[in-house]
Design an enzyme around this catalytic site. Structure first.
Site, mmCIF file in Angstrom:
data_model
loop_
_atom_site.group_PDB
_atom_site.id
_atom_site.type_symbol
_atom_site.label_atom_id
_atom_site.label_comp_id
_atom_site.label_asym_id
_atom_site.label_seq_id
_atom_site.Cartn_x
_atom_site.Cartn_y
_atom_site.Cartn_z
ATOM 1 C CB THR A 1 -43.837 38.064 -80.454
ATOM 2 O OG1 THR A 1 -42.901 37.167 -79.871
ATOM 3 C CG2 THR A 1 -43.870 39.342 -79.674
ATOM 4 C CG HIS A 2 -47.842 34.886 -83.327
ATOM 5 N ND1 HIS A 2 -47.930 33.651 -82.749
ATOM 6 C CD2 HIS A 2 -48.844 35.631 -82.780
ATOM 7 C CE1 HIS A 2 -48.931 33.647 -81.903
ATOM 8 N NE2 HIS A 2 -49.504 34.824 -81.893
ATOM 9 C CB THR A 3 -42.467 38.953 -85.640
ATOM 10 O OG1 THR A 3 -43.130 39.599 -84.590
ATOM 11 C CG2 THR A 3 -42.374 39.836 -86.842
ATOM 12 C CD GLN A 4 -44.313 34.746 -90.128
ATOM 13 O OE1 GLN A 4 -43.731 35.176 -91.110
ATOM 14 N NE2 GLN A 4 -45.628 34.693 -90.063
ATOM 15 C CB ILE B 1 -47.513 41.298 -83.567
ATOM 16 C CG1 ILE B 1 -48.151 42.498 -82.887
ATOM 17 C CG2 ILE B 1 -46.001 41.473 -83.589
ATOM 18 C CD1 ILE B 1 -47.731 43.844 -83.399
#
Lengths: 260, 273
Positions: A30-33, A134
């Site tokens: 996941t990369h959601t910041q 994402i």
């Protein structure tokens, strides 16, 4: 026979460290910041000869008012203005992408220039594609300009790839505080034909004042951009909220029974 | 034993762990406002009651009477607002009889906040309390956890931001009664149109010094249902009648033969013998 995959062909624990079982429960990459430096609302309204936008000059670092000179309304190409709210570094990346877009479109030298609807289409594709990985660009964006048929153009796209067009739009807190006020003068498609530039400007100024009163992450210094259907773009900077009402609080003491 | 009793806390946690969490209460989803004017105060509310995404009541009453000149608008959990308001109304009336004085808004405010704080926000009442008492016109707001605020103009509920935008634009220090009424109606309408949790009509209550309070039920009705295009009644005979039997249940008596009994002073019921 050892049935446990964790124990097959592994390097020695005393040399390479104990195996980390967390890898079984890792889940997807996941990369959601979380956004870090952010801009608050951008508000906009169509009027009879174009579109007007406003956005304050604050870039907040959480609850810290970090930068008070951040310009969030950008002229793109000749006849379009894009307003950004949300993460400032993602805004700067998108500015770079848009700059490249305009430069590369210029290679053709075919007398055609990219207008608001095209820039909007490009931006909404970028935003939606990033969300589908994402790994969103954490912004809510307003694109304003004119359509190929000469009528005013105003549309919204955000970190989820949601797109929306209306005579009045606002991002962030503006959706709750500014839109009800703007909708009093332009509620349906076509109402913009009855609004003059002065009325639009007065409405935006009033909204920026209300936002400064009630949005805890706002500033009283802002920019106003006007894009006319003749293709003229003006960005007025360093506008300040005027005639604000704070004095009446002198008479308010305590929170209920206090008299002095 | 003095102090708070937290016995149920352990029990509730245990129940939640076993799959029986505290039920989520239904809320009103509301726009309510209050505004001071020269010589009084006015409060207003919308009339939509929601249960999640469904409109449970299209014309409910969110304006509650605490005393003849102290009225209250409630947002949050509908039942909590109604009952806490009625409790205050009774308590205040008894208190006023005991003191021999007209009830005061600050008394109601203190009673409410001490009650709500005791329940640590679980009584979901978010109220705008307003009225006139011997000290003059008063306007306050209370949150479910027990905090109170003073103001010349206030708004609460899911539509509070839409209403506050209107109030911040149009409020000024010296308002007449009519100006305050139309300002409040406009603020509620902003909530009705722009907030999905609010809708239908505007209710209003005006409390003026040295005058009886006036409740304007449905002061504005901007959402009246349009006339149905046709009558959908089925004509008689659509369903065939196969058999008919009449059972006479009562003996119908013609109107003018009723006997009249007049109760004189001396015939009244004996209360104390």
């Amino acid at each position: 026979m050892d049935h446990m995959p964790e124990n097959w062909g592994r390097p020695r624990s005393d040399v390479y460290g104990v195996y980390n079982p967390a890898i079984h429960n890792a889940g997807p990459t996941t990369h959601t910041q979380q956004p870090s430096i952010t801009g608050t609302s951008v508000i906009a309204i169509k009027y009879n000869k174009g579109v007007m936008l406003a956005a304050d000059n604050l870039a907040s670092y959480g609850s810290l008012a970090r930068f008070t000179d951040q310009e969030r309304l950008i002229k793109v190409g000749k006849e379009t203005v894009v307003g950004f709210s949300g993460d400032v570094s993602d805004m700067q990346y998108l500015e770079l992408l848009l700059e490249r877009l305009i430069i590369e479109d210029n290679y053709d030298q075919d007398g055609h220039n990219l207008r608001a609807p095209h820039i909007y289409e490009y931006l909404s594709r970028v935003m939606y594609n990033r969300r589908s990985k994402i790994d969103p660009l954490w912004n809510a964006i307003l694109v304003a300009g004119k359509k190929d048929d000469g009528s005013p153009f105003l549309a919204y796209v955000d970190l989820l790839g949601v797109t929306y067009s209306a005579p009045t739009i606002a991002t962030g807190f503006g959706a709750y505080l500014a839109v009800p006020l703007l909708r009093k003068i332009a509620s349906d498609d076509g109402d913009e034909k009855m609004i003059t530039e002065q009325q639009a400007r007065a409405a935006l100024d009033e909204c920026m004042k209300v936002l400064f009163y009630r949005d805890a992450r706002s500033l009283d210094k802002y920019s106003v951009a006007t894009v006319t259907t003749d293709g003229e773009v003006t960005i007025e900077q360093n506008v300040r909220c005027k005639d604000m009402s704070w004095r009446f609080a002198d008479h308010i003491r305590g929170y209920g029974t206090q008299t002095m | 034993m003095p102090g708070f009793n937290f016995d149920n806390y352990q029990r509730n946690n245990f129940l939640a762990s076993k799959g029986y969490p505290i039920p989520k209460a239904t809320s009103t989803g509301t726009t309510i406002v209050g505004c001071r004017f020269d010589g009084g105060v006015v409060i207003a509310a919308d009339t939509r009651a929601t249960e999640g995404d469904i409109v449970a009541d299209k014309n409910c009453e969110k304006l509650h009477r605490i005393s003849p000149t102290i009225w209250c608008a409630g947002a949050g959990t509908a039942a909590d607002c109604e009952f806490v308001t009625q409790l205050m109304s009774s308590t205040l009336e008894l208190h006023a009889l005991s003191t021999g004085r007209k009830p005061r808004v600050v008394t109601c405010l203190t009673l409410l906040k001490q009650h709500l704080f005791k329940y640590q926000g679980h009584v979901g009442a978010y109220l705008i309390v307003a009225g006139v008492d011997p000290t003059g016109p008063r306007l306050f707001s209370i949150h479910a956890h027990g905090s109170t605020d003073v103001g010349y103009y206030l708004s609460l509920g899911s539509g509070s931001m839409a209403a506050m935008a209107v109030l911040e634009t149009k409020w000024k220090q010296s308002l007449t009664k009519d100006e305050a009424m139309s300002l409040c109606a406009e603020a509620i309408e902003a909530g009705i149109w722009n907030d999905l949790g609010s809708g239908s009509n505007v209710d209003m209550c005006v409390m003026e010094v040295d005058k009886p309070a006036v409740l304007y039920r449905n002061y504005r009705t901007p959402n009246e249902r349009s006339i149905k295009e046709k009558s959908y009644k089925f004509p008689r005979g659509t369903t065939a009648i196969l058999k008919e039997k009449v059972w006479p249940v009562v003996d119908a008596v013609p109107f003018d033969i009723f006997e009249e009994t007049i109760i004189r002073e001396g015939d009244k019921m004996e209360i104390d013998s």
